[in-house]
Write an enzyme that holds these catalytic residues in place. Structure first.
Site, PDB file in Angstrom:
ATOM      1  CB  SER A 256      -0.894   0.007   1.236  1.00 39.68           C
ATOM      2  OG  SER A 256      -0.116   0.293   2.375  1.00 39.68           O
ATOM      3  CE  LYS A 257      -3.077   3.407  -0.941  1.00 32.65           C
ATOM      4  NZ  LYS A 257      -3.928   2.484  -0.232  1.00 32.65           N
ATOM      5  NE  ARG A 258       1.461   0.580   6.581  1.00 33.79           N
ATOM      6  CZ  ARG A 258       0.589  -0.331   6.190  1.00 33.79           C
ATOM      7  NH1 ARG A 258      -0.601   0.050   5.798  1.00 33.79           N
ATOM      8  NH2 ARG A 258       0.914  -1.596   6.180  1.00 33.79           N
TER       9      ARG A 258
END
Length: 495
Positions: A256-258
């Site tokens: 994910s963006k993380r």
RNA sequence: GGCGCCAUGGUGCAACGGCUAGCACGGCAGUCUUUCAAGCUGCAGAUCCGGGUUCGAUUCCCGGUGGCGCUACCA
């Protein structure tokens, strides 16, 4: 391969392979989607098949064109060309309704008048008692008369899951997978707004598009039996299924963006080569069965086998990706690399037309890239780390200053180096070396002292190609003025 | 919670039921050098746990544990 042969379509003895990549338009092409697209593309190219693109945008808020465009952009960057499409599910609604009618006519589907809010309530009630919730089949037993009486009321269309027994299928990757019908609820086919849900959409389209192999992420594995049920109810033969394991972030959770760059386009902007990215991606979940890893795309196409796809989720390892990229940067045919470097320099506003293909500085540009590429990992390194090769406007790397400019003797020595170089009649590697080493010798210091300091002055970096070659390339005027600049700034820099 | 799937060094992959479990990335060390993020050399590091089957299990079976996925009128 046996599995590939047993399915014949439209009476053809050996149907042409037809595969698809069917993303929902999320506004970017993420790494997992890219890998799925790549596997489909590799398989299609190898089999001389057709690779088509289908956008699954039946969800209202996913049908904005720019969201689709971003996905296409990712595919284009990866250089995965498609042969058909993109088809948009939002434009094929009549097909799904027709298939729904077939199901309804065959007694495999029934209208459900339960309101979503009611369902939500019943679900929560069931969960409170600790019972696993499954649609309770309230509308299952509605008679034709009941249905007629409620005509006009909003309703969904549900699939009638057979009672008892189980459904299983043979996945090329995961083998036999079975799910008991008790575990499958009467899922919705058409929503009350008459839009199809995912399961109806995929099956109707895969049938209509004569898809022979469904290659997709393992997140769809558990749902596949539902789709098999649909094929059977329609009296159709399901395609071959091959699910690929998921790609996870370094913390083993879903990417994910993380986890940094989530869109493949972002990797392009960072300076990754599409071919290196493809090579790296192909090895996430697939292996040729031996130890070879570096493989140009043609070789991937040749060696790819669905049956060699693994079953364990893979962690996306950026440092290995960088290694692949460095490897391709170093071995890429120079002509091809030059165009990538040009693009990078243009992006950063460092490009000069004199370096163009027919221009006077072409040879210089070629030498610079050749010199730089053994130590580069990203295209961005050409404009960042190696900025001084292409522009006079560069900063001294603070680490380099700390490492090589601290010595007090440099205040005396650097002007001498500059002077010696300024006085050279011939600007060649050997003459430059003689001059620089001469300064060190006369002062009785190690040559490395002045060499390292001069490198920082000329390139701004502690790390660069060999100094004398670098100086020769940059030219006497540039080198002398950069040394002058360093001499001027030295006191301030080392204070 | 239920169901499904998976399990080899930190990471990605190998290993017809049979050598001291192989390769790559990363790490560490050394070497070369004028710097290294390039090259070369070396080192450390893994079969999740417990039972079976077998002359012999990384491999086959069962159980446990853990991870992931699915469980929507999202896809």
């Amino acid at each position: 391969m046996a599995a590939e042969k047993q399915f014949a379509y439209d009476g053809l003895a050996m149907a042409q392979v037809r595969v698809r990549f069917a993303p929902s338009p999320t506004g970017y092409l993420h790494v997992g989607g890219a890998r799925t697209a790549l596997f489909n593309w590799l398989f299609a190219r190898q089999q001389g098949g057709v690779f088509l693109l289908r956008i699954e945008d039946t969800d209202a808020d996913r049908s904005r064109p720019e969201l689709t465009e971003a996905v296409l952009e990712g595919l284009r960057w990866l250089e995965l060309d498609w042969d058909e499409g993109p088809y948009h599910q939002s434009e094929r609604l009549p097909l799904y309704r027709a298939v729904a009618d077939r199901l309804r006519a065959g007694g495999h589907a029934y209208p459900c008048f339960c309101k979503p809010e009611e369902l939500e309530q019943r679900r929560q009630a069931a969960e409170k008692t600790g019972k696993p919730w499954k649609y309770d089949g309230r509308c299952r037993a509605l008679t034709e008369a009941d249905i007629k009486a409620r005509a006009g009321q909003p309703h969904a269309l549900r699939f009638r899951v057979p009672e008892g027994g189980e459904t299983s299928f043979d996945d090329v990757v995961y083998g036999q997978v079975s799910v008991s019908h008790d575990e499958i609820e009467d899922f919705v086919l058409l929503r009350s707004d008459a839009l199809p849900t995912y399961h109806l959409g995929v099956v109707a389209d895969d049938l209509d598009m004569r898809i022979t192999h469904v290659i997709r992420g393992a997140d769809h594995l558990s749902n596949t039996p539902k789709q098999i049920l649909l094929y059977r109810a329609l009296g159709e033969t399901p395609p071959v299924f091959a699910h690929a394991p998921l790609i996870l972030g370094p913390d083993r959770t879903r990417l994910s963006k993380r986890h940094g760059a989530t869109s493949v386009t972002a990797y392009g902007e960072e300076g990754f080569l599409p071919e290196a990215f493809r090579n790296f991606l192909a090895l996430l979940g697939w292996s040729p069965g031996e130890d070879t890893e570096l493989m140009p795309t043609e070789e991937l196409v040749r060696r790819f086998r669905l049956e060699n796809v693994g079953r364990t989720n893979a962690v996306f390892d950026r440092s290995k990706l960088e290694w692949f990229n460095g490897e391709y940067l170093r071995t890429q045919p120079l002509a091809r690399l030059l165009s990538y470097v040009e693009a990078e320099l243009r992006r950063q506003g460092l490009w000069r037309d004199e370096w163009g293909p027919e221009a006077s500085g072409r040879d210089w540009f070629l030498r610079a890239v050749e010199m730089l590429r053994p130590r580069v990992r990203l295209l961005a390194d050409f404009s960042q780390w190696a900025r001084a090769f292409f522009s006079d406007a560069f900063d001294y790397d603070p680490e380099a200053v700390k490492k090589f400019l601290r010595d007090d003797r440099l205040v005396e020595l650097l002007p001498q180096v500059q002077e010696a170089l300024a006085g050279l009649q011939e600007w060649t590697h050997d003459e430059i070396e003689r001059a620089v080493r001469g300064v060190a010798e006369r002062a009785g210091v190690k040559a490395a002292l002045v060499i390292n300091a001069a490198r920082v002055g000329v390139t701004g970096q502690a790390v660069a190609p060999p100094l004398f070659t670098t100086m020769e390339l940059l030219g006497q005027k540039t080198v002398v003025s950069r040394l002058q600049r360093l001499v001027n700034q030295l006191p301030a820099l080392t204070r």
